[in-house]
Design an enzyme around this catalytic site. Structure first.
Site, PDB file in Angstrom:
ATOM      1  N   ASP A 211      48.883 -52.347 -52.638  1.00 36.42           N
ATOM      2  CA  ASP A 211      48.279 -52.891 -51.424  1.00 36.42           C
ATOM      3  C   ASP A 211      49.228 -53.882 -50.761  1.00 36.42           C
ATOM      4  OD1 ASP A 211      48.042 -55.191 -53.068  1.00 36.42           O
ATOM      5  OD2 ASP A 211      46.007 -54.647 -53.655  1.00 36.42           O
ATOM      6  N   SER A 212      48.684 -54.920 -50.143  1.00 33.48           N
ATOM      7  CA  SER A 212      49.536 -55.863 -49.399  1.00 33.48           C
ATOM      8  C   SER A 212      50.484 -56.638 -50.295  1.00 33.48           C
ATOM      9  CB  SER A 212      48.659 -56.845 -48.610  1.00 33.48           C
ATOM     10  OG  SER A 212      47.792 -57.549 -49.483  1.00 33.48           O
ATOM     11  N   ILE A 213      50.140 -56.805 -51.564  1.00 29.98           N
ATOM     12  CA  ILE A 213      51.030 -57.544 -52.456  1.00 29.98           C
ATOM     13  C   ILE A 213      52.313 -56.750 -52.680  1.00 29.98           C
ATOM     14  CG2 ILE A 213      51.239 -58.637 -54.721  1.00 29.98           C
ATOM     15  CD1 ILE A 213      48.213 -58.983 -54.720  1.00 29.98           C
TER      16      ILE A 213
ATOM     17  N   ARG B 232      54.013 -56.593 -48.800  1.00 30.49           N
ATOM     18  CA  ARG B 232      54.595 -57.884 -48.446  1.00 30.49           C
ATOM     19  C   ARG B 232      55.473 -58.435 -49.565  1.00 30.49           C
ATOM     20  NH1 ARG B 232      49.105 -60.787 -46.361  1.00 30.49           N
ATOM     21  NH2 ARG B 232      50.411 -62.657 -46.521  1.00 30.49           N
TER      22      ARG B 232
ATOM     23  N   HIS C 240      47.998 -63.958 -52.165  1.00 33.04           N
ATOM     24  CA  HIS C 240      49.370 -63.456 -52.104  1.00 33.04           C
ATOM     25  C   HIS C 240      50.330 -64.486 -52.700  1.00 33.04           C
ATOM     26  CE1 HIS C 240      47.145 -61.269 -48.940  1.00 33.04           C
ATOM     27  NE2 HIS C 240      47.841 -60.241 -49.393  1.00 33.04           N
TER      28      HIS C 240
END
Length: 287
Positions: A17-19, A22, A206
């Site tokens: 996912d975003s982890i 990013r 995050h």
């Protein structure tokens, strides 16, 4: 000219996912390297890093995009599956991303089954749990992002993240896969930090620069239990400049694209299986 050589190069695929998306740079320090960038450097000239990170995605959505993320000709040395942070969102506050824990477990198993059918049955896979959640920082982020529209209520909690981390470990144990329990590791290590484990989290979820480095170090510790994933033991992609025949370059480049690494020293686990630490579920088949 055929491009098969691109898809058949050794690679590491990061699915999450975003982890993961990013993972190139920390949010609060764009000039520093995130865990993905650190991994690229770690495997430089040994394997390509293919990033398949999707911000906001849960395992339910990951199943839908998965077939387009993994090419049949690709030859992964390793695949990481890093989902759960969004699945663990609270149903009453974030029904869009929430996935019930039993479905989460089924979805993880389905992702693994797909990858094993797409590649060889023993394709090296590491499951990664969701990280811990710092409620104070989540509320601060909510207020800074949404202002007067902020609800003031947590949309995810550390307790819920822990439930999904335990579920991820259950799936790993049932499938014989190692699990990097970042939820547990960050909290244990964070006890010695001034701000506790929240020092690893920029917005309560995050990673900070410190968090990126911590996660990268723990991931590499796990991977290096497998000798074939130790860069110093992996073939270099194209020869090192020091051995190029400069008088007749064809002698170097026409006859091969890789140069074998030096003969490795003996290792404690010559069979190649991961003898996972207490914080990881060991795999009888390696990573």
């Amino acid at each position: 000219m055929s491009l098969d050589w691109i898809t058949t190069r050794p690679c590491v695929v990061l699915f999450g996912d975003s982890i993961t998306e990013r993972g190139w740079t920390p949010d609060e320090d764009p000039g520093s390297s995130g865990w993905v960038a650190l991994l690229c450097k770690h495997f430089s000239r040994r394997a390509d890093i293919l990033v398949r990170g999707f911000s906001g995605y849960n395992t339910r959505w990951a199943l839908r995009v998965m077939p387009s993320c993994f090419m049949e000709k690709t030859k992964p040395l390793l695949i990481t599956i890093f989902f759960g942070a969004n699945d663990a969102s609270l149903l009453e506050e974030n029904p869009v991303q929430h996935v019930p824990v039993e479905e989460y477990k089924t979805n993880l198993a389905s992702i693994v089954a797909f990858l094993r059918s797409q590649y060889q049955a023993d394709v090296p896979i590491v499951l990664i749990t969701p990280p811990p959640v710092c409620g104070v920082k989540r509320l601060q982020y909510q207020q800074a992002t949404y202002g007067p529209s902020a609800t003031g209520r947590l949309e995810r909690t550390n307790e819920s993240a822990g439930t999904y981390a335990a579920a991820c470990e259950e799936v790993g144990a049932s499938l014989g896969l190692p699990v990097l329990n970042v939820w547990k590791l960050m909290q244990e290590a964070g006890s010695s930090l001034p701000g506790g484990f929240s020092d690893y989290l920029v917005d309560g979820l995050h990673f900070t620069t410190l968090g990126h480095r911590f996660f990268f170090d723990r991931l590499v510790e796990l991977l290096e239990r497998q000798p074939t994933l130790q860069p110093q033991r992996m073939p270099m992609i194209w020869p090192d400049k020091g051995i190029v025949d400069w008088r007749n370059p064809d002698n170097t480049f026409v006859h091969g694209k890789t140069i074998p690494p030096p003969v490795p020293a003996p290792v404690s686990n010559p069979g190649g299986a991961l003898a996972g630490p207490a914080t990881a579920t060991p795999s009888p088949k390696g990573v």
